[in-house]
Design a protein around this motif. Sequence first.
Motif, short mmCIF file in Angstrom:
data_model
loop_
_atom_site.label_atom_id
_atom_site.label_comp_id
_atom_site.label_asym_id
_atom_site.label_seq_id
_atom_site.Cartn_x
_atom_site.Cartn_y
_atom_site.Cartn_z
N MET A 1 0.85 -1.19 0.00
CA MET A 1 0.00 0.00 0.00
C MET A 1 0.88 1.24 0.00
N TYR A 167 6.36 -1.52 9.17
CA TYR A 167 6.95 -2.76 8.71
C TYR A 167 7.51 -3.46 9.95
N ARG A 169 8.13 -6.91 10.34
CA ARG A 169 9.10 -7.93 9.97
C ARG A 169 9.48 -7.77 8.51
N GLN A 174 13.16 -9.32 1.52
CA GLN A 174 13.91 -8.36 2.33
C GLN A 174 14.87 -9.07 3.29
N GLY A 194 4.44 -7.71 -5.47
CA GLY A 194 3.84 -7.26 -4.21
C GLY A 194 4.51 -7.79 -2.97
N LYS A 197 9.84 -5.64 -2.82
CA LYS A 197 11.16 -5.46 -3.42
C LYS A 197 11.65 -4.01 -3.30
N THR A 198 10.72 -3.07 -3.32
CA THR A 198 11.12 -1.65 -3.27
C THR A 198 11.95 -1.36 -2.01
N ASP A 472 1.74 -0.02 -7.09
CA ASP A 472 1.22 -0.56 -5.83
C ASP A 472 -0.03 0.22 -5.49
N ARG A 497 -0.95 -6.79 -9.88
CA ARG A 497 -1.47 -5.52 -9.34
C ARG A 497 -2.47 -5.80 -8.23
N ARG A 500 -1.41 -8.22 -3.20
CA ARG A 500 -0.12 -7.66 -2.79
C ARG A 500 0.04 -7.65 -1.28
N1 LIG Z 1 8.14 -5.61 5.60
C1 LIG Z 1 6.96 -5.15 5.22
N2 LIG Z 1 5.92 -5.12 6.07
C2 LIG Z 1 4.73 -4.67 5.66
N3 LIG Z 1 4.45 -4.21 4.44
C3 LIG Z 1 5.43 -4.21 3.54
C4 LIG Z 1 6.73 -4.67 3.89
N4 LIG Z 1 7.51 -4.54 2.79
C5 LIG Z 1 6.74 -4.01 1.83
N5 LIG Z 1 5.49 -3.81 2.26
C6 LIG Z 1 4.35 -3.28 1.49
O1 LIG Z 1 4.06 -4.24 0.50
C7 LIG Z 1 3.53 -3.60 -0.65
C8 LIG Z 1 4.21 -4.14 -1.89
O2 LIG Z 1 5.57 -3.76 -1.88
P1 LIG Z 1 6.35 -3.39 -3.23
O3 LIG Z 1 5.56 -2.40 -4.04
O4 LIG Z 1 7.73 -3.04 -2.86
O5 LIG Z 1 6.29 -4.81 -3.96
P2 LIG Z 1 7.14 -5.33 -5.19
O6 LIG Z 1 7.70 -6.63 -4.80
O7 LIG Z 1 8.10 -4.27 -5.64
O8 LIG Z 1 6.00 -5.55 -6.28
P3 LIG Z 1 6.09 -5.49 -7.89
O9 LIG Z 1 6.80 -6.74 -8.33
O10 LIG Z 1 4.68 -5.48 -8.33
O11 LIG Z 1 6.85 -4.26 -8.26
C9 LIG Z 1 3.72 -2.11 -0.46
O12 LIG Z 1 2.48 -1.54 -0.12
C10 LIG Z 1 4.68 -2.02 0.70
O13 LIG Z 1 4.47 -0.86 1.46
#
Ligand SMILES: Nc1ncnc2c1ncn2[C@@H]1O[C@H](COP(=O)(O)OP(=O)(O)OP(=O)(O)O)[C@@H](O)[C@H]1O
Length: 634
Positions: A1, A167, A169, A174, A194, A197-198, A472, A497, A500
């Motif tokens: 989110m 976050y 955990r 990660q 989802g 990765k960011t 996201d 999409r 996630r």
């Molecule tokens: N450790 C965490 N705890 C809780 N929420 C998390 C954590 N890490 C990421 N998120 C949330 O998970 C969601 C998805 O993360 P992100 O957009 O980085 O996914 P992604 O793997 O890059 O997806 P995509 O492959 O579609 O680009 C985001 O809303 C982010 O805030």
Amino acid sequence: MSWSDDVTGSTQSATRVVPYVPPHLRNSVVNNGAHSFDNGNSYGSYSTESTQHGFRSNRPGSAGSSRSSRGRGGRRGQWRGRGRKSLGSSRSLSQEIFEVCEKFDDLEVSEEDGNGGGGGGGGGINFDAYEDIPVEANGTDIPTAANTFVEICLGERLSENIKRCKYVRPTPIQRHAIPIAVAGRDLMACAQTGSGKTAAFCFPIISGIIKSRSPRFGGQTTGVCFPSALILTPTRELASQIHDEAKKFAYQTGVKIVVAYGGASISHQFRNLEKGVDILVATPGRLVDMIERGRISLRLIKYLTLDEADRMLDMGFEPQIRKIVERMDMPKPGVRQTMLFSATFPSEIQRLASDFLSNYVFLAVGRVGSSTDLIAQKVDYVEDMDKRHYLMHILHDQKVNGTCGKHALTLVFVETKKRADALEYWLSVNGFPAIAIHGDKVQMERERALKSFKSGATPIMVATDVASRGLDIPNVAHVINFDLPRDIDDYVHRIGRTGRAGKSGIATAFFSEKNLPLAKVLVELMNESNQEIPDWLHQYAETSISSSGGQRHGSSKFAAYDYRSTTSGNENYYYSSSYGGADSFDPNVASPCDVSGAAPSSSQHHLSPNAEPYAAGQYAYGGGYETVVATGWD
Ligand SMILES: Nc1ncnc2c1ncn2[C@@H]1O[C@H](COP(=O)(O)OP(=O)(O)OP(=O)(O)O)[C@@H](O)[C@H]1O
């Protein structure tokens, strides 16, 4: 989110957002105490059976594709309680988080947000969904995975921001990627859509910049900016989203983040750069423009990240990326640290990408290119001429039965920009508020469309592949492939999409004769994520085997694992990302910071009895699935 949505959510309404629960899980959600998700929500039944709507098809066989609840509800039924009220009497990480949150004015997150602030780390993210996911780490001297953010020693300020983001955990990607990146290693990382990765690439960069603070070059005196980190993305919207996320992570750290993408005022972006830049998030075209105008130098780049790396290195972008990385003044591999992230990594792209890397670790969380099984996938046979009416029936069902409730959004993918505009118009005149996004729209229109969709003002968005990667968007409950893409990787990103951060979602695809080449790989993908596959699709898949040959992971295009594993003697480690066993997780126990490149003994990296490693040579190599350039990209 995303953060902005959290803010929007918290300011627009104080009421609790009911999380979307797809039909097949509705009766399996466990009531986890007084403050767990309310499963008696307003979402009614959902059915898009083509026979039910009276659509006839010439598909072979007649089996429908309705989902059963077979074995899929169990793990995901264990949703956690949310917010302060759900805490027990003992002091927990969440408790601390809420205390810190109090002063996080600009970036505030609603505690009662049912979809989880910042992804719901405080409880909305369903970590159980990620248990036992197989992890492959391949390379030499691989740093040990971390079970908590605390043990990675990211620095005080960043750690506070991680808590502010709720976050609690690290997600599996990660846990594994951050220690590798913090140790300074190059990385090619693949994890499902989802899955966070960011943050996996942002945290090490921000932490590294804070730790090695050196005087910033450039700025107003020279007119040239020298960022320390460059994050490249394929679309403007994704650049903007990463910029927003990174700003949250870098809050009050002094690390300056600037975004640069096409379609927006370059002079405004120059003004932002002049205020100083540590991390530049950019799309390739605009970056080249800025470099050629002599306003940016890459000479001091220490960190280079390609998000959606396979897309950045495919036919469309590769020349530009090579120009930026190899022919500008960027330090060479080994001098800079390079990280590549995506949910999909065809082997031919892995091979190409290795030019940019030095002694890298290959990391795969889940099978490369697989979709998460949080997404309930459904494929219906629909002829082209019936598609609009069939879509209308689905949307009507959602309206009547409440599947598309107040906060639930539907994203519809089509093949071309023209079709996007036409479908937007047709839906709108038929009483379904829709908005289109594609590459022919001016940037302001694109941003307006996205904003309107995210806010729920226009709950249906018709999109080309410009919206398929990285975005996201909270509350996307349903992704509909009105036109299936020709490339299975695009399908993986599109359906990603929804479903996630541990939440579930639905993906419906309209399949017709012309999608025959996709049948086999689609069946394989659906099989991998335990989806119910209609008999008629199996039959098409068999036909497509004989016409195209090969298997998804067996074709030269696809890699189920590190492409090097077949050709080199690199070490291979397989883990289960589960928090049990030798990697047992205790959020209250902080271990010393021991991730500075320490090489583990192979015994530390064990193969969990639950994990299923992808043995090299498991897949026969056969004919390739054609590579296509997706439409609608920047
Ligand atoms: N450790 C965490 N705890 C809780 N929420 C998390 C954590 N890490 C990421 N998120 C949330 O998970 C969601 C998805 O993360 P992100 O957009 O980085 O996914 P992604 O793997 O890059 O997806 P995509 O492959 O579609 O680009 C985001 O809303 C982010 O805030």
